[in-house]
Design an enzyme around this catalytic site. Structure first.
Site, PDB file in Angstrom:
ATOM      1  N   TYR A   1       0.842  -1.181   0.045  1.00  0.00           N
ATOM      2  CA  TYR A   1       0.134  -0.042  -0.059  1.00  0.00           C
ATOM      3  C   TYR A   1       0.861   1.291  -0.090  1.00  0.00           C
ATOM      4  O   TYR A   1       0.800   2.170   0.796  1.00  0.00           O
ATOM      5  CB  TYR A   1      -0.829  -0.002   1.340  1.00  0.00           C
ATOM      6  CG  TYR A   1      -2.101   0.852   1.282  1.00  0.00           C
ATOM      7  CD1 TYR A   1      -2.731   1.380  -0.007  1.00  0.00           C
ATOM      8  CD2 TYR A   1      -2.564   1.287   2.273  1.00  0.00           C
ATOM      9  CE1 TYR A   1      -3.662   2.222   0.032  1.00  0.00           C
ATOM     10  CE2 TYR A   1      -3.624   1.997   2.447  1.00  0.00           C
ATOM     11  CZ  TYR A   1      -4.217   2.760   1.303  1.00  0.00           C
ATOM     12  OH  TYR A   1      -5.452   3.352   1.256  1.00  0.00           O
TER      13      TYR A   1
ATOM     14  N   ILE B   1       9.940  -0.128  10.095  1.00  0.00           N
ATOM     15  CA  ILE B   1       9.181   0.688  10.855  1.00  0.00           C
ATOM     16  C   ILE B   1       7.732   0.987  10.170  1.00  0.00           C
ATOM     17  O   ILE B   1       7.969   1.719   8.943  1.00  0.00           O
ATOM     18  CB  ILE B   1       9.854   2.287  11.245  1.00  0.00           C
ATOM     19  CG1 ILE B   1      10.996   1.745  11.842  1.00  0.00           C
ATOM     20  CG2 ILE B   1       8.662   2.851  11.935  1.00  0.00           C
ATOM     21  CD1 ILE B   1      11.735   3.140  12.143  1.00  0.00           C
TER      22      ILE B   1
ATOM     23  N   CYS C   1       5.272  -1.681   9.225  1.00  0.00           N
ATOM     24  CA  CYS C   1       5.477  -2.885   8.460  1.00  0.00           C
ATOM     25  C   CYS C   1       4.286  -3.162   7.371  1.00  0.00           C
ATOM     26  O   CYS C   1       4.430  -4.110   6.530  1.00  0.00           O
ATOM     27  CB  CYS C   1       5.880  -4.074   8.950  1.00  0.00           C
ATOM     28  SG  CYS C   1       4.728  -4.616  10.282  1.00  0.00           S
TER      29      CYS C   1
ATOM     30  N   GLY D   1       3.159  -6.449   6.091  1.00  0.00           N
ATOM     31  CA  GLY D   1       4.278  -7.560   6.088  1.00  0.00           C
ATOM     32  C   GLY D   1       5.045  -8.047   4.691  1.00  0.00           C
ATOM     33  O   GLY D   1       6.040  -8.781   4.829  1.00  0.00           O
TER      34      GLY D   1
ATOM     35  N   CYS E   1      -5.710  11.895  -4.942  1.00  0.00           N
ATOM     36  CA  CYS E   1      -4.322  11.498  -4.901  1.00  0.00           C
ATOM     37  C   CYS E   1      -3.734  11.447  -5.975  1.00  0.00           C
ATOM     38  O   CYS E   1      -2.424  11.908  -6.321  1.00  0.00           O
ATOM     39  CB  CYS E   1      -4.189  10.344  -3.903  1.00  0.00           C
ATOM     40  SG  CYS E   1      -4.712  10.318  -2.224  1.00  0.00           S
TER      41      CYS E   1
END
Length: 415
Positions: free
Chosen positions: A143, A181, A183, A186, A366
């Site tokens: 993401y 930092i 994460c 994962g 965005c």
């Protein structure tokens, strides 16, 4: 009254393109020269009109979410493009300039993001549903901005390229202790453990992301190489050979930049390398979006380099490389929005139309921020030693020794 105020507002703002407004009483007025792009906005409700006047950013977004503000004979992209292109070129009314200035100066209070508030802010966006994100992200659930080495790349290929590029900048060796930092689900940690043989600690403030990341590590047979924790970066201790942080700095907040980079310096081994991947502004700082802050990322902020520089300079770390990615995030989010729109039948079983319009608006805003505003992605490579990484970028592209090659350590008088 509200019609007259918006009329005066748009008359001063529109200096190029043509924007047509249909007011709640049915009348239509045109603004701007009859050149360039064209867009038509229909405002169905007087309350929506008033909200746009009082806070254009928030009022326009909420009006679209509620179906009271709609593009007519144009797409949402076209409508917002015309507005964005003229937003900083024309003359804005005094009340709006004052409101923007006040919100800009208030950011140091709004973005304090103490640990408890930071966890609540993260949950607002990331803990809504993993099932939603699986519908529009790549298979690895990245993401954050992908890296398009060429336009023909799929989203999956570009996300793999992003992770490989970051791994290259970290100059990894098997067995290295890596701190991730923020994460996420994962994916980066799994890649560094599986493909590079690293021992990874991943921290997040999202309970959903933590559960998914732990399950993925179990499924991949990597639980001994990866440890995921629900933890604030400010509470992390230990020493790490490498630190990576992708898409997390945007949640730190202006008052905490010094704390953040100071913590990176504290946790990073004397010979270590850190890579911070973040959205940033290639222009002076500005007030954050009140709509984004309310509905998408509470406490979030896109920093300018001028805001990060003081914190970097006092961290004791060398800025061994700063790379700027232009338009890569616009391409990434267009892929996300296409997949989101293609998944609407499933999403409608999960969420109502207001949520769907909100999320579509968020993705569109965005995209256009990266296409039409001074917004990009920055890679900040940091180290305690100036020679912790090779002296040119050639090592990233296979023109010299492998990324793991170390330069000889020299005694340096000036740190």
């Amino acid at each position: 009254m509200w019609e007259k105020l918006l009329d005066r507002f748009l008359t001063g703002m529109m200096v190029e393109d043509r924007l047509s407004i249909t007011y709640p009483d049915g009348t239509t007025r045109d603004y701007g020269p009859d050149t360039g792009e064209f867009a038509h906005l229909a405002i169905a409700d007087t309350n929506a009109l008033r909200n746009i006047i009082l806070n254009p950013d928030l009022g326009l977004g909420e009006g679209y979410m509620d179906g009271q503000v709609t593009p007519r004979n144009c797409t949402l992209d076209q409508l917002l493009t015309v507005i964005i292109r003229n937003r900083f070129k024309g003359r804005l009314p005094p009340w709006l300039l004052l409101a923007n200035r006040a919100r800009f100066h208030a950011r140091r209070f709004i973005q304090r993001n103490a640990p408890r508030a930071a966890r609540r802010n993260v949950a607002h966006h990331y803990d809504i549903s993993d099932d939603l994100y699986r519908l529009f992200l790549d298979e690895d659930m990245q993401y954050s901005c992908a890296y398009f080495r060429d336009d023909a790349m799929t989203l999956e290929q570009a996300q793999v390229a992003k992770k490989a590029h970051i791994a290259g900048k970290l100059c990894l060796e098997p067995g290295m202790r890596v701190l991730d930092i923020g994460c996420g689900w994962g994916g980066m940690a799994l890649t560094l453990a599986r493909d590079y043989g690293c021992e990874v600690t991943g921290i997040t403030l999202s309970e959903n992301q933590l559960a998914t990341a732990q399950q993925r590590a179990e499924t991949a047979g990597l639980p001994k190489r990866i440890r995921f924790k629900l933890q604030d970066y400010r509470h992390t201790t230990g020493s790490f050979d490498r630190i990576v942080s992708v898409g997390m700095l945007e949640h730190v907040g202006v008052p905490n930049f010094g704390t953040y980079f100071g913590k990176v310096g504290e946790l990073l081994d004397p010979d270590g390398v850190a890579l911070i991947h973040t959205i940033g502004r290639s222009a002076p700082p500005m007030a954050h979006s009140s709509w984004i802050n309310k509905y998408i990322f509470p406490g979030g902020y896109v920093p300018s380099l001028s805001e990060l520089a003081p914190a970097l300079e006092t961290s004791g770390l060398w800025q061994t490389d700063i790379e700027i990615w232009r338009l890569h995030y616009a391409k990434t989010i267009r892929h996300w929005r296409d997949r989101f729109d293609a998944s609407l039948p499933q999403i409608r079983k999960m969420y109502d139309e207001r949520f769907i319009r909100m999320f579509h608006y968020y993705l569109t805003v965005c995209i256009l921020a990266f296409e039409h505003q001074m917004q990009a992605v920055y890679h900040l490579q940091l180290a305690h030693r100036r020679d912790a990484v090779p002296l040119t970028r050639d090592y990233l592209f296979g023109k010299t020794a492998a990324p793991t090659a170390k330069l000889p350590r020299r005694e340096i008088a000036e740190n």
